[in-house]
Design an enzyme around this catalytic site. Structure first.
Site, PDB file in Angstrom:
ATOM      1  N   ARG A  86      13.406 -12.648  -6.380  1.00 24.24           N
ATOM      2  CA  ARG A  86      12.298 -13.086  -5.539  1.00 24.24           C
ATOM      3  C   ARG A  86      12.088 -14.600  -5.575  1.00 24.24           C
ATOM      4  O   ARG A  86      11.746 -15.203  -4.556  1.00 24.24           O
ATOM      5  CB  ARG A  86      11.018 -12.359  -5.963  1.00 24.24           C
TER       6      ARG A  86
ATOM      7  N   THR B 240       0.828  -1.200   0.000  1.00 16.50           N
ATOM      8  CA  THR B 240       0.000   0.000   0.000  1.00 16.50           C
ATOM      9  C   THR B 240       0.869   1.259   0.000  1.00 16.50           C
ATOM     10  O   THR B 240       0.578   2.231  -0.715  1.00 16.50           O
ATOM     11  CB  THR B 240      -0.913   0.020   1.248  1.00 16.50           C
TER      12      THR B 240
ATOM     13  N   LEU C 230      -4.017  -6.850  -5.939  1.00 15.54           N
ATOM     14  CA  LEU C 230      -4.961  -5.864  -6.467  1.00 15.54           C
ATOM     15  C   LEU C 230      -4.512  -5.415  -7.858  1.00 15.54           C
ATOM     16  O   LEU C 230      -3.328  -5.290  -8.137  1.00 15.54           O
ATOM     17  CB  LEU C 230      -5.038  -4.659  -5.532  1.00 15.54           C
TER      18      LEU C 230
ATOM     19  N   HIS D  28       1.978   1.885  -3.484  1.00 21.24           N
ATOM     20  CA  HIS D  28       0.933   2.513  -4.312  1.00 21.24           C
ATOM     21  C   HIS D  28       0.918   4.020  -4.064  1.00 21.24           C
ATOM     22  O   HIS D  28       0.793   4.823  -4.991  1.00 21.24           O
ATOM     23  CB  HIS D  28      -0.453   1.931  -3.984  1.00 21.24           C
TER      24      HIS D  28
ATOM     25  N   HIS E 156       2.140   1.717   8.364  1.00 22.05           N
ATOM     26  CA  HIS E 156       1.235   1.122   9.352  1.00 22.05           C
ATOM     27  C   HIS E 156       1.755  -0.210   9.896  1.00 22.05           C
ATOM     28  O   HIS E 156       1.160  -0.776  10.785  1.00 22.05           O
ATOM     29  CB  HIS E 156      -0.151   0.932   8.741  1.00 22.05           C
TER      30      HIS E 156
END
Lengths: 365, 365, 365, 365
Positions: free
Chosen positions: B222, B62, B286, B65, B85
């Protein structure tokens, strides 16, 4: 000795007599609507097969795809071939190794024939067997006086269930299975598409404790049936904003479970946006086209689950259908809107294809 | 008394001192990549809030983004605003009505703040609360020395878990929840996208008994991490036919459960076709775009289930994450590939945005 | 030409030769411990049966009940009868209608033979078929060189699994099924009784993500095996307060799932009181006696669930066992503590009855 | 100004007036049946409490245990103490921090007060909170004109539900929860004990699709209510062989789910033997004595599950109860057989203790 004369397309068929080992059989030919009745000699009964006298046989959505000869039909079938797989009847002859039924038994039949050995079968998912065969496609159809059926697909009809109800146990099973796969108890249910599968879903959801059932279909004839069988509210999919109508019908709660039986993109998208977070969309309807969706918004962020249901659990669903019909928790009479003689097949198929009726059943004499 | 000097974009910020009630805070500004550190005075602690000294804070998808300032960010945020967060730290001051923690407690925090009264909350779906607030969006971020947090989101960190692991309990919870929502025991698992969420999913699936785990990501860095944390096989999504590669990697069995974390249409479609009938696709990633699918073929006829997962079950998932970390069944060290000081934020965000690393963590001093 | 001489109880058995169609068979006689080896001619293979050359055969708890000739044995069996139902081997001859296997296939076998038509079978509960037959009781045992088996019970052994592991797939299936029926992921597990079923349960629970596994058995030899196969802590059931020991071993959390394999009243009662509210007790062990419980306190007020598990789901559990063994998620070698030749049967049964060993396996030559 | 005079046991209570801040409260004293009405001043409303004017209050089985002053009561309560926890009413005053309700709201209440922080609460098992408090035991009862309730236990009553139905939402929740925890759809259900909890279970099972419901109770008055509310058949537990009666009533199928509400050993044992393999026994009734069972025969070999249910899921069950009552899928009027004024408490408790009635409700004026 019966003597019947039927005018079928380009030729006249005169049938002089009907011994046990012959049958009238409805066959599909390679143009839309090209159906014929033929008289064929039944093969000798195999070691594990039985000969059944058909009493009732119902037209399924699959039969309509074949009748319309759409892309899917053309890809999967080579005409002529016999039609029909939903039926009820009586066993008149059995093969030497048949132990599951005896002559005189009242029976109906599962359509799917599983191999029993593949990974899916071993997981108790026989209905999606990797080597799945279809009774009607690989064998003899049931739109006929008599047919031959492998004993594996036979299901004895409990004595409490009359044969004119037993004829719809197979499609009813699809709806019952869809409703039992989710949890409708106390929930708001949306059913899009009110053909027989949708109507049966409404009836099953009512029996299993859905709190509020909302049905949607553009055909008035069908939404009327939906109300008769238990829908609390009707939504017109061509009307005002679908989502707004649903919010009103559910006092703003939204839908817990949507059962989509039409296959239309509009219906799928419409159903999705009405679901509350964590809601379930069950897809039963088939569509020819790709459907485009905003997965982030409609599925991820609101934690929607979408699942396909195809066929009945073997044999769990059959047992559940028997119990439902025996307990009178469900009344399927409303769904069967028309009975025809086999000779009226053109009329029957035309009506079924009109999409404004319930289940069409052939009654054999 | 600390004195720091940071060159940020067009201006120089000189910070003279740092009393308890001020903080350095990382803020997003309305152009991609426009981040600044500012010094702000912390508000007085509210009756039900606490002041936390941040020890570790991690960059989430997030945050990226927002850093990239994409459409979703522009639609949902008004800059400048504080960032971050995912964190762990210690309680340094508590409000008068705080009973859940005391000064000195080691804590981390849930991001979602539920109302407790809506239909979703009453269904134990607090994570999709209809009035959901986000700790970082509606409050103070955690990319700072200190922050203010409502007591409701705090989670005490068990003594067996060090704070540099506790910092990833929140994102780990998303993956653990996705894995526990399906049944991976003994199954073939596909994970598309090997960012932190994908990597955590691999680790959780390994801990919970997936039989064979296949990971797919175009970034070699990755997939290397994926193997280290427990993937049995790696598939290159740009390589030969995806489905063929999967069939080979699973001895023809196909995938039981696919976890999609990338949001790419290709990945979703690729995952769908590799599922065995009855398989499950869990969507975590998303996407900005609509995705087009053949629902009949990929979902209905093969009885696939697709479901979205967003957030952690409150408080079930937190308990499960604690237990996982305490039992050493899962080793998250592999996933945290870089530690930075807060002042290195540009370097940290650039690296995180490169999509070839694991989790990037700020270590406060 | 083999020539063997075995002194068995009151008489001497001299076996001169062993053609394909004869077999050495271990039979139980009506006194405790009265076993004999006999030579019998195998029957001709039936249409749906196969002849199997046994490679490995294992002693089950049921065999010990018969060996001890306890009340249950006397009620259910009429000696002499053949013994043994856990085995692995190769198909050497097949009946005319056998399609499931071919000569040369490596196989093991399910013990339960279901009718396929009763209510239980229709519910996918074939393992509790109302007309259940047992392979060993109604047919030919497997403690012999060769045996005859109906094709329905045969399971092909995947090539990755050696036959000396395949021999325990049947009992392993019981434990795997018990562990999969509950949810051990991240939970505290108690296993009471560390015979083979208990040991397999520990191994399965480890593979499927139990957080902390506590094993209890009075026999030191068995708790040592428990630790080797994955138990985190050992509790002595004769020691200090059972509940206190468990509280200590779980940091006061209590047990989420208890697997009881001993059948002792003390173990059942002990397990019950250690469960946290909402915990699960799975009963696998059989007891001759009634057990007295305070249902209000132990079950109702704390919402405990108690359930019995008997046998494997057909065929789901077999598939899961195959996957577990193939993935190396489980190592059963630890559990097989002794191999014997069939002629050493007295020694083998004495040892098995001592209750301080793991699985005892006969290796045929 | 009301003036009432009640003769209570040894003394006469004269109540002169009833200001808002006093209340009549029914208190229990330490001999069986020793109840008194007293007038007490209500305390000032706390920050998070509200004062409720009681409209309806119902006698629960727990109240009867206290009335009879049995062992359990003597162990757990110190008299005198106020009685009653099932009620509906209106909020007349709220504390300063109350946000959940406002003055004038129609409410009822949960009995259990959970701490929110223990392991059980974190697992979404607040109803078995390790620090559980009971509204009536730790606070003020509801057999009174007014009471004080912490806001956490309040539930707003939806406008469609009249208060004389809302009074039974709490006990109805226990039955609804038990029925929803198992799957009764299409199944044969046995309910032993036809007090209010049993009657509500019958009603819920009917609403959620049980195929055949059999009720058992020695009291004719109660079995009559059972039939009115939806039982298909009645079994006399003192009659001929219980199992035989059940076999007849289920056409030999046996019971899928048994709900035991009486607490009697005979009922538990009787229910167990009637279950089909894999069937479920749900225990709601409490017993003072230990119960002795053959676990091998009744639970292990037939794979029976036995589970205790205590209380309602918070807040899921409340939502389900609301939906049930709103949808008219359930009619609870049958169960409420008597209304009394509070002053008639002796008559009301005598009748309730007679075990041949339904729910007894006090109607406040």
């Amino acid at each position: 000795m019966a003597r019947r004369s039927l005018q079928l397309h380009q030729f006249k068929l005169t049938i002089l007599y009907m011994p046990l080992r012959s049958r009238f059989i409805l066959k599909s030919r390679p143009v839309a609507g090209a159906l014929d009745i033929e008289e064929l000699a039944l093969p000798g009964v195999g070691r594990e097969s039985v000969i059944v006298k058909i009493c009732y046989a119902a037209i399924c959505g699959t039969d309509l795809h074949l009748y319309r000869w759409n892309k899917w039909a053309a890809r999967n079938y080579v005409p002529p071939f016999p039609l029909g797989h939903e039926f009820s009847g009586e066993v008149v002859e059995i093969g030497s190794d048949v132990t599951k039924v005896k002559v005189g038994d009242r029976i109906c039949a599962e359509t799917h024939i599983a191999c029993g050995n593949c990974q899916q079968c071993r997981m108790n998912r026989q209905h999606t067997c990797l080597n799945l065969k279809l009774f009607s496609k690989h064998g003899w159809g049931c739109f006929s006086d008599y047919t031959v059926v492998p004993q594996g697909v036979l299901r004895k009809v409990p004595s409490e269930i009359p044969l004119n109800k037993a004829v719809i146990m197979e499609p009813l099973g699809v709806s019952v299975r869809a409703i039992m796969d989710v949890d409708v108890r106390g929930g708001n249910l949306l059913v899009t598409g009110c053909g027989p599968i949708g109507l049966f879903a409404i009836a099953a959801a009512r029996a299993f404790g859905a709190s509020r059932i909302i049905a949607s279909d553009p055909a008035h004839g069908r939404t009327k049936l939906a109300q008769e069988i238990g829908a609390d509210a009707i939504i017109d999919p061509r009307g005002a904003c679908f989502r707004t109508q649903i919010q009103e019908a559910t006092s703003g709660e939204g839908i817990d479970v949507a059962i989509e039986t039409s296959g239309y993109a509009d219906a799928i998208q419409g159903a999705l946006v009405t679901l509350r977070p964590g809601g379930h969309l069950v897809l039963l309807g088939l569509s020819d086209e790709e459907i485009s969706l905003d997965f982030s918004c409609h599925i991820v962020l609101r934690e929607i689950s979408v699942r396909g249901v195809y066929g009945r659990l073997l044999d769990k669903t059959w047992l559940q259908v028997e119990r439902l019909l025996r307990s009178s928790a469900i009344n399927v009479d409303t769904v069967i809107t028309h009975y025809f003689a086999l000779e009226q097949f053109n009329q029957a198929f035309c009506l079924a294809a009109s999409e404004s009726v319930g289940k069409i059943v052939f009654e054999m004499n």
